[in-house]
Design a protein around this motif. Structure first.
Motif, short mmCIF file in Angstrom:
data_model
loop_
_atom_site.label_atom_id
_atom_site.label_comp_id
_atom_site.label_asym_id
_atom_site.label_seq_id
_atom_site.Cartn_x
_atom_site.Cartn_y
_atom_site.Cartn_z
N PRO A 188 0.89 -1.31 0.07
CA PRO A 188 0.03 -0.07 -0.06
C PRO A 188 0.68 1.08 -0.23
CG PRO A 188 -0.94 -1.51 1.64
CD PRO A 188 0.07 -2.24 1.11
N ALA A 189 1.88 1.23 0.79
CA ALA A 189 2.71 2.57 1.03
C ALA A 189 3.37 2.99 -0.49
CB ALA A 189 3.86 2.53 2.07
N PHE A 190 3.77 1.84 -1.23
CA PHE A 190 4.48 2.14 -2.41
C PHE A 190 3.45 2.43 -3.46
CE2 PHE A 190 6.85 1.33 -6.26
CZ PHE A 190 7.88 2.16 -6.16
N LEU A 191 2.17 1.83 -3.40
CA LEU A 191 1.17 2.32 -4.39
C LEU A 191 0.93 3.58 -4.43
CD1 LEU A 191 -0.98 -1.11 -4.57
CD2 LEU A 191 0.42 0.06 -6.19
N LEU A 192 0.75 3.98 -3.03
CA LEU A 192 0.20 5.60 -2.71
C LEU A 192 1.16 6.40 -3.13
CD1 LEU A 192 -1.70 7.05 -0.93
CD2 LEU A 192 0.03 7.10 0.66
N TYR A 193 2.68 6.03 -3.00
CA TYR A 193 3.90 6.81 -3.70
C TYR A 193 3.65 7.22 -5.31
CZ TYR A 193 8.20 8.69 -5.06
OH TYR A 193 9.07 9.36 -5.95
N VAL A 194 3.35 5.96 -5.85
CA VAL A 194 3.22 5.56 -7.35
C VAL A 194 2.04 6.64 -7.65
CG1 VAL A 194 2.70 4.43 -9.21
CG2 VAL A 194 4.31 3.49 -7.55
N ALA A 195 0.79 6.46 -7.04
CA ALA A 195 -0.26 7.18 -7.34
C ALA A 195 -0.05 8.69 -7.32
CB ALA A 195 -1.39 6.87 -6.39
N SER A 196 0.55 9.18 -6.17
CA SER A 196 0.71 10.35 -5.91
C SER A 196 1.67 11.17 -7.04
CB SER A 196 1.72 10.93 -4.67
OG SER A 196 1.09 9.85 -3.57
N VAL A 197 2.88 10.38 -7.38
CA VAL A 197 3.79 10.56 -8.64
C VAL A 197 3.04 10.75 -9.89
CG1 VAL A 197 5.49 9.89 -9.97
CG2 VAL A 197 5.82 9.61 -7.68
N ILE A 198 1.83 9.90 -10.39
CA ILE A 198 1.41 9.98 -11.46
C ILE A 198 0.34 11.33 -11.62
CG2 ILE A 198 -0.18 8.90 -12.87
CD1 ILE A 198 1.01 6.17 -11.95
N VAL A 199 -0.28 11.47 -10.44
CA VAL A 199 -1.46 12.59 -10.23
C VAL A 199 -0.35 13.93 -10.44
CG1 VAL A 199 -2.75 13.73 -8.62
CG2 VAL A 199 -3.15 11.62 -8.71
N LEU A 200 0.82 13.86 -9.76
CA LEU A 200 1.65 15.12 -9.83
C LEU A 200 2.10 15.42 -11.30
CD1 LEU A 200 3.68 15.31 -6.76
CD2 LEU A 200 2.30 16.97 -7.39
N VAL A 201 2.41 14.37 -11.79
CA VAL A 201 2.99 14.44 -13.35
C VAL A 201 1.83 14.95 -14.35
CG1 VAL A 201 3.72 13.09 -15.30
CG2 VAL A 201 4.95 12.81 -12.90
N PHE A 202 0.71 14.46 -14.12
CA PHE A 202 -0.35 14.58 -14.95
C PHE A 202 -0.64 16.21 -14.66
CE2 PHE A 202 -1.16 10.29 -16.09
CZ PHE A 202 -1.70 10.49 -17.15
N ILE A 203 -0.82 16.70 -13.45
CA ILE A 203 -0.96 18.14 -13.19
C ILE A 203 -0.05 18.87 -13.81
CG2 ILE A 203 -1.36 19.70 -11.15
CD1 ILE A 203 -2.43 17.73 -9.45
N LEU A 204 1.14 18.48 -13.71
CA LEU A 204 2.64 19.32 -14.15
C LEU A 204 2.21 19.30 -15.59
CD1 LEU A 204 5.59 18.27 -12.03
CD2 LEU A 204 4.61 20.77 -12.29
N ILE A 205 1.90 18.11 -16.49
CA ILE A 205 1.97 18.10 -17.90
C ILE A 205 0.90 18.71 -18.43
CG2 ILE A 205 1.70 16.59 -19.84
CD1 ILE A 205 3.60 14.58 -18.60
N PHE A 206 -0.38 18.75 -17.79
CA PHE A 206 -1.66 19.27 -18.43
C PHE A 206 -2.21 20.42 -17.97
CE2 PHE A 206 -1.91 14.65 -19.32
CZ PHE A 206 -1.84 14.87 -20.80
N HIS A 207 -1.56 20.92 -16.76
CA HIS A 207 -1.87 22.26 -16.21
C HIS A 207 -0.75 23.10 -16.17
CE1 HIS A 207 -2.60 25.36 -13.07
NE2 HIS A 207 -4.10 25.32 -13.63
N PHE A 208 0.20 22.82 -15.75
CA PHE A 208 1.42 23.89 -15.66
C PHE A 208 2.44 23.75 -16.71
CE2 PHE A 208 0.60 23.33 -11.09
CZ PHE A 208 0.31 24.44 -10.77
N ALA A 209 2.59 23.00 -17.45
CA ALA A 209 3.54 22.83 -18.74
C ALA A 209 3.10 23.80 -19.84
CB ALA A 209 3.64 21.47 -19.35
N PRO A 210 1.93 23.76 -20.27
CA PRO A 210 1.10 24.86 -21.25
C PRO A 210 1.21 26.32 -20.62
CG PRO A 210 -0.42 23.14 -20.58
CD PRO A 210 0.68 23.11 -19.72
N GLN A 211 1.18 26.52 -19.15
CA GLN A 211 1.20 27.76 -18.74
C GLN A 211 2.45 28.34 -18.52
OE1 GLN A 211 -1.61 27.56 -15.52
NE2 GLN A 211 -1.31 29.52 -14.81
N CYS A 212 3.31 27.66 -17.82
CA CYS A 212 4.51 28.32 -17.39
C CYS A 212 5.88 27.39 -17.58
CB CYS A 212 4.36 28.82 -15.87
SG CYS A 212 3.76 27.58 -14.88
N GLY A 213 5.57 26.24 -18.33
CA GLY A 213 6.48 25.37 -18.70
C GLY A 213 7.83 26.09 -19.23
N HIS A 214 7.59 27.23 -19.90
CA HIS A 214 8.79 27.74 -20.58
C HIS A 214 9.29 28.94 -19.79
CE1 HIS A 214 8.75 25.42 -24.45
NE2 HIS A 214 7.77 25.17 -24.23
#
Lengths: 318, 318
Positions: free
Chosen positions: B146-172
């Motif tokens: 469970p602890a590692f699955l939680l880590y993986v899930a948090s990483v994936i959520v964070l990566v998605f937020i960064l790619i789809f929300h922050f990258a277009p806005q302030c990635g550059h």
């Protein structure tokens, strides 16, 4: 890695000593500034008005408390633990200077502080436990073992060469001469202070050591070493810039003290190789942090690293 | 602190990997320079003449050997040991650049190197021993706790937020977006590389793991993570200066990898508090050293510290 009660006491005393000594610089400087503002004459130009300034005296008292705490710390914990922690006083004064004197700390200086702390933690974790000492005679037999006598003899020969050959020739042009004398004598000071501190500790515990001539012999050694050390430290500080003398003095003094302590008190006997290497690494890290803190003292704040962090958080890259 | 044979193998492989990767930068740069001198067109302005330059290819091969050594190191030793040692490649390239490319290293940069080495030694001494793993199923059960699955899930959520929300806005405009994506994915890459490496190691030892679907699942995960990581690392390096990206990436990537390894492989279970604190301090020291090395890269040589050493040995004080 076992952390005995005595080591803990010594550690807390060393920490308090650094706090007091670090704070004392700031309080004294604040006092000097206030005195200068009141009288219009600065201490550097010969004014003595600071003697009427209560803040300056508060700084002196703080420093004396710090030095006493340091002295007592040596009675409880090995010099290998107490001496390097002296670097923390530099951090205390750097941090207080930032808040109280509004002297800005360079960002690389902050990195230096972080390193001093990380290195100190490693040293503290791996500090050896001391064999309990039960009498001043025991210290005497430690001080007269051949290896330590050889160390003392080498130190005395070196100090004589430095005083009589190098000091007249290049003492005022090479910073290593005066600081070398202080550091060599300093390592003997710490050893004798530790001997005396242990004797006093035993006396307070009811085991009176003041009856033995050895104790009074150590009083004599402490006085001789400390006076020589202070005399040449003043000469070094009079001749050269504090920012140059401090890190060199810290490095040489701490290294020689650790060497002397390892020889006399056999701090490293029975320690694992890993422990000893960790301690040495911790010491190297503290030294590097101290050097970094001192060399970046006079850097402009607007340099590379500041800009780096600045750009990082204000999103104005490219 | 027991240093098992597997840890030793992993340590030597990680060291060799740093040597090869550090040298590869220098060989490639030398190749690029030679190609530019021969053709008059630089790679940065669109020339491809370096593809005809044997030195450049030698650099590529050196780098591949280094990456393979790094991959194999993960099969033997814990990520907590292997990942921070990556900092040594920076030292290797800094030292070689001084001798081969005549790029002068700032004196504070040398201090940074000393710190990286001291910190690495502390990490190596306190590295945990790994529980021997006997099958790919064992790794699978570690990856699905469970602890590692939680880590993986948090990483994936964070990566998605960064790619789809922050990258277009302030990635550059903000360097943390792309490097954040690389670092988060990188921590998963290392974990899956370690799983795959262990499976291959078991296979070579005669315990064939290629029969199990889990092994092929790890191949898929490695490919996905490494491709995502490389893609965003290239974006980061294209958009921002290497000198800015490298230290941030190193700090975030190493910290996240250690976190992931501690959760998945329970590296710190059964370790003493002193050991864990020493490791963290060692890691902080390596990070500080890396930051120092990178920020002083572009300092002028004639600054304070150089002058300080210079004056010290040439006796022209006052």
């Amino acid at each position: 890695m076992g952390f005995s009660e005595d080591n803990l006491k010594g550690f807390i005393l060393a920490l308090m000593s650094s706090l007091f000594i670090g704070a004392s610089f700031i309080i004294k400087k604040k006092g000097l500034r206030r005195a200068a503002a009141a009288s219009g004459v600065r201490a550097g130009t010969g004014g003595f008005s600071y003697l009427l300034e209560p803040l300056w005296w508060l700084g002196m008292i703080t420093m004396i408390i710090g030095e006493v705490a340091n002295f007592v710390a040596y009675a409880f914990a090995p010099a290998v633990l107490v001496t390097p922690l002296g670097a923390l006083s530099i951090i205390v004064s750097a941090v207080l200077a930032q808040f109280i004197l509004n002297e800005k700390l360079h960002q690389l200086g902050i990195l230096g502080c972080v390193m001093c702390i990380a290195g100190s933690v490693v040293i503290v974790i791996h500090a050896p436990q001391e064999h309990p000492i039960t009498s001043v005679q025991e210290i005497c037999s430690m001080a007269t073992q051949p290896a330590f006598l050889l160390y003392v003899a080498s130190v005395i020969v070196l100090v004589f060469i430095l005083i009589f050959h190098f000091a007249p020739q290049c003492g005022h042009s090479n910073v290593l001469v005066f600081t070398g004398i202080c550091s060599l004598m300093g390592s003997l000071s710490v050893m004798s202070v530790k001997a005396l501190g242990t004797a006093l500790k035993l006396t307070f515990e009811g085991n009176n050591q003041l009856l033995y001539p050895e104790t009074w012999f150590f009083v004599f050694i402490v006085a001789t070493c400390v006076i020589t050390q202070m005399n040449y430290l003043n000469k070094a500080l009079d001749t050269f810039n504090t920012a140059v003398v401090s890190p060199i003095y810290y490095v040489m003094f701490t290294s020689l003290t650790i060497l002397a302590s390892v020889i006399m008190f056999k701090d490293w006997d029975g320690q694992s190789v890993g422990n000893i290497i960790s301690e040495i690494c911790g010491f190297i890290v503290v030294l590097s942090g101290t050097i970094l803190l001192h060399t970046t003292k006079d850097f402009e704040r607007s340099s590379s690293f500041r800009g780096f962090l600045f750009r990082l958080f204000l999103f104005d890259f490219h």
